[in-house]
Design an enzyme around this catalytic site. Structure first.
Site, PDB file in Angstrom:
ATOM      1  N   ASN A  14       0.836  -1.181  -0.114  1.00  0.00           N
ATOM      2  CA  ASN A  14      -0.139   0.120  -0.037  1.00  0.00           C
ATOM      3  C   ASN A  14       0.951   1.227   0.037  1.00  0.00           C
ATOM      4  O   ASN A  14       0.660   2.106  -0.683  1.00  0.00           O
ATOM      5  CB  ASN A  14      -0.948  -0.108   1.228  1.00  0.00           C
ATOM      6  CG  ASN A  14      -2.058  -0.906   0.832  1.00  0.00           C
ATOM      7  OD1 ASN A  14      -3.053  -0.198   0.178  1.00  0.00           O
ATOM      8  ND2 ASN A  14      -2.211  -2.018   1.623  1.00  0.00           N
ATOM      9  N   ARG A  91       0.391  -1.719  14.887  1.00  0.00           N
ATOM     10  CA  ARG A  91       0.822  -1.280  16.462  1.00  0.00           C
ATOM     11  C   ARG A  91      -0.344  -0.122  16.499  1.00  0.00           C
ATOM     12  O   ARG A  91      -0.668   0.600  15.946  1.00  0.00           O
ATOM     13  CB  ARG A  91       2.008  -0.878  16.446  1.00  0.00           C
ATOM     14  CG  ARG A  91       2.534  -0.714  17.914  1.00  0.00           C
ATOM     15  CD  ARG A  91       3.988  -0.475  17.627  1.00  0.00           C
ATOM     16  NE  ARG A  91       4.780  -1.566  17.425  1.00  0.00           N
ATOM     17  CZ  ARG A  91       5.089  -2.617  18.593  1.00  0.00           C
ATOM     18  NH1 ARG A  91       4.825  -2.552  19.671  1.00  0.00           N
ATOM     19  NH2 ARG A  91       5.908  -3.651  17.928  1.00  0.00           N
ATOM     20  N   ASN A 107      -5.863   5.521   7.981  1.00  0.00           N
ATOM     21  CA  ASN A 107      -5.584   3.964   8.021  1.00  0.00           C
ATOM     22  C   ASN A 107      -6.464   3.234   7.124  1.00  0.00           C
ATOM     23  O   ASN A 107      -7.380   3.534   6.672  1.00  0.00           O
ATOM     24  CB  ASN A 107      -6.048   3.465   9.581  1.00  0.00           C
ATOM     25  CG  ASN A 107      -5.744   2.088   9.447  1.00  0.00           C
ATOM     26  OD1 ASN A 107      -4.539   1.541   9.271  1.00  0.00           O
ATOM     27  ND2 ASN A 107      -6.603   1.280  10.018  1.00  0.00           N
ATOM     28  N   HIS A 109      -7.838  -0.599   6.196  1.00  0.00           N
ATOM     29  CA  HIS A 109      -8.191  -1.961   7.083  1.00  0.00           C
ATOM     30  C   HIS A 109      -8.783  -2.639   6.003  1.00  0.00           C
ATOM     31  O   HIS A 109      -9.770  -2.155   5.351  1.00  0.00           O
ATOM     32  CB  HIS A 109      -9.272  -1.704   8.122  1.00  0.00           C
ATOM     33  CG  HIS A 109      -9.287  -2.951   8.846  1.00  0.00           C
ATOM     34  ND1 HIS A 109      -8.581  -3.601   9.663  1.00  0.00           N
ATOM     35  CD2 HIS A 109     -10.529  -3.602   8.988  1.00  0.00           C
ATOM     36  CE1 HIS A 109      -8.935  -4.660  10.081  1.00  0.00           C
ATOM     37  NE2 HIS A 109     -10.392  -4.853   9.698  1.00  0.00           N
ATOM     38  N   THR A 141      -9.154   7.327  15.197  1.00  0.00           N
ATOM     39  CA  THR A 141      -9.464   7.660  16.167  1.00  0.00           C
ATOM     40  C   THR A 141      -8.982   6.746  17.343  1.00  0.00           C
ATOM     41  O   THR A 141      -8.417   5.847  17.018  1.00  0.00           O
ATOM     42  CB  THR A 141     -11.132   8.097  16.385  1.00  0.00           C
ATOM     43  OG1 THR A 141     -11.581   6.909  15.887  1.00  0.00           O
ATOM     44  CG2 THR A 141     -11.384   9.155  15.388  1.00  0.00           C
ATOM     45  N   ASP A 145      -9.608   0.459  14.381  1.00  0.00           N
ATOM     46  CA  ASP A 145     -10.243   0.224  13.348  1.00  0.00           C
ATOM     47  C   ASP A 145     -11.692   0.946  13.211  1.00  0.00           C
ATOM     48  O   ASP A 145     -12.676   0.392  12.987  1.00  0.00           O
ATOM     49  CB  ASP A 145     -10.383  -1.042  12.879  1.00  0.00           C
ATOM     50  CG  ASP A 145      -9.100  -1.594  12.538  1.00  0.00           C
ATOM     51  OD1 ASP A 145      -8.137  -1.018  12.236  1.00  0.00           O
ATOM     52  OD2 ASP A 145      -8.932  -2.940  13.159  1.00  0.00           O
ATOM     53  N   THR A 172      -5.896  -5.649  -4.060  1.00  0.00           N
ATOM     54  CA  THR A 172      -5.778  -4.991  -5.273  1.00  0.00           C
ATOM     55  C   THR A 172      -6.707  -3.853  -5.140  1.00  0.00           C
ATOM     56  O   THR A 172      -6.356  -2.817  -5.962  1.00  0.00           O
ATOM     57  CB  THR A 172      -6.317  -5.982  -6.592  1.00  0.00           C
ATOM     58  OG1 THR A 172      -7.437  -6.289  -6.226  1.00  0.00           O
ATOM     59  CG2 THR A 172      -5.351  -7.192  -6.736  1.00  0.00           C
TER      60      THR A 172
HETATM   61  C1  GAR Z   1      -3.125  -4.647   4.208  1.00  0.00           C
HETATM   62  O1  GAR Z   1      -3.964  -5.705   3.799  1.00  0.00           O
HETATM   63  C2  GAR Z   1      -3.679  -3.745   5.016  1.00  0.00           C
HETATM   64  O2  GAR Z   1      -4.752  -3.367   4.812  1.00  0.00           O
HETATM   65  C3  GAR Z   1      -3.514  -4.457   6.276  1.00  0.00           C
HETATM   66  O3  GAR Z   1      -2.411  -4.968   6.193  1.00  0.00           O
HETATM   67  C4  GAR Z   1      -2.178  -5.286   4.882  1.00  0.00           C
HETATM   68  C5  GAR Z   1      -0.759  -4.631   4.627  1.00  0.00           C
HETATM   69  O4  GAR Z   1      -0.215  -5.019   3.422  1.00  0.00           O
HETATM   70  N1  GAR Z   1      -3.791  -3.670   7.336  1.00  0.00           N
HETATM   71  C6  GAR Z   1      -4.169  -4.319   8.475  1.00  0.00           C
HETATM   72  O5  GAR Z   1      -4.721  -5.594   8.799  1.00  0.00           O
HETATM   73  C7  GAR Z   1      -4.431  -3.103   9.773  1.00  0.00           C
HETATM   74  N2  GAR Z   1      -5.163  -3.684  10.728  1.00  0.00           N
HETATM   75  P1  GAR Z   1       1.035  -4.176   2.773  1.00  0.00           P
HETATM   76  O6  GAR Z   1       2.137  -4.093   3.808  1.00  0.00           O
HETATM   77  O7  GAR Z   1       1.468  -4.951   1.573  1.00  0.00           O
HETATM   78  O8  GAR Z   1       0.497  -2.856   2.733  1.00  0.00           O
END
Ligand code: GAR
Length: 210
Positions: A14, A91, A107, A109, A141, A145, A172
């Site tokens: 991301n 974290r 963020n 999620h 906040t 999540d 994707t």
């Molecule tokens: C992503 O799917 C993101 O949405 C998720 O971790 C992955 C990170 O992938 N985030 C969470 O689960 C947060 N609670 P990336 O390092 O390849 O972006």
């Protein structure tokens, strides 16, 4: 252009999507640095390959959660970001940190919040018999999540899906949704006010069914 610092813990796909979007001359934000809480996060090298400064602050190198966050905050004081994007940062930030950057932390999620916050999102979606899954970009906040939603995108859950195949499909759309949401916030089209996302929330950010 708004200055953005991206927080990661893992592969950073991301973060790369945000950086690639921000490379376009008309994008209203630039990624000035990447911060990781893992020394070996794959995203650190990807950031450096894109010419982005990348720093790691490993929790066990610090005596407490407060000391760890204080070190990150000191780096941010130097960097002076306008916006912080959490991108797979695994974290929880303290209330004090969130208040300091109120309305300026985003963020992503990998679920259609408020469904399935927290860990093991994909397996829980499959186990619940959901036919669609997706991702959510929201303002951060104090709840996990839990902040006001900026943008979402949906994908199908298909027979035979595992947590891994579903995660890949959701990822994707994450890569398209996060840059769109950052653009809206950086342009001031969507902002957090009194605990809600306001602005162009019925337009471009109203949701994307992919
Ligand atoms: C992503 O799917 C993101 O949405 C998720 O971790 C992955 C990170 O992938 N985030 C969470 O689960 C947060 N609670 P990336 O390092 O390849 O972006």
């Amino acid at each position: 252009r708004k200055k953005v610092v991206v927080f990661i813990s893992g592969g950073g796909s991301n973060m790369v999507a945000l950086a690639k979007a921000a490379a376009a001359p008309d994008f209203p934000a630039e990624i000035i640095a990447v911060i990781s809480d893992k020394a070996n996060a794959g995203g650190l090298d990807k950031a450096r390959a894109l010419g982005i400064a990348a720093f790691s602050f490993v929790r066990k190198d610090f005596a407490s959660k407060e000391a760890h966050e204080a070190a990150i905050t000191a780096e941010l004081d130097r960097l002076q970001p306008d916006i912080i994007c959490l991108a797979g940062y695994m974290r929880l930030l303290s209330a004090a940190f969130i208040q300091r950057y109120e309305g300026r932390i985003l963020n992503i999620h990998p679920s259609l919040l408020p469904l399935f916050p927290g860990l093991h999102t994909h397996q829980r979606s499959i186990d619940a018999g959901m036919r669609i899954a997706g991702c959510t970009v929201h303002f951060v906040t104090e709840g996990m999540d839990d902040g006001p939603i900026i943008a979402q995108a949906a994908v199908p859950i298909v027979p035979g899906d595992t947590a891994e195949t579903l995660a890949a499909r959701v990822l994707t759309v994450e890569h398209r949704t996060y840059p769109m949401a950052l653009r809206l916030v950086a342009e001031g089209k969507v902002r957090m006010e009194a605990g809600r996302a306001v602005g162009d929330v019925t337009g471009e950010a109203s949701g994307t069914l992919i």
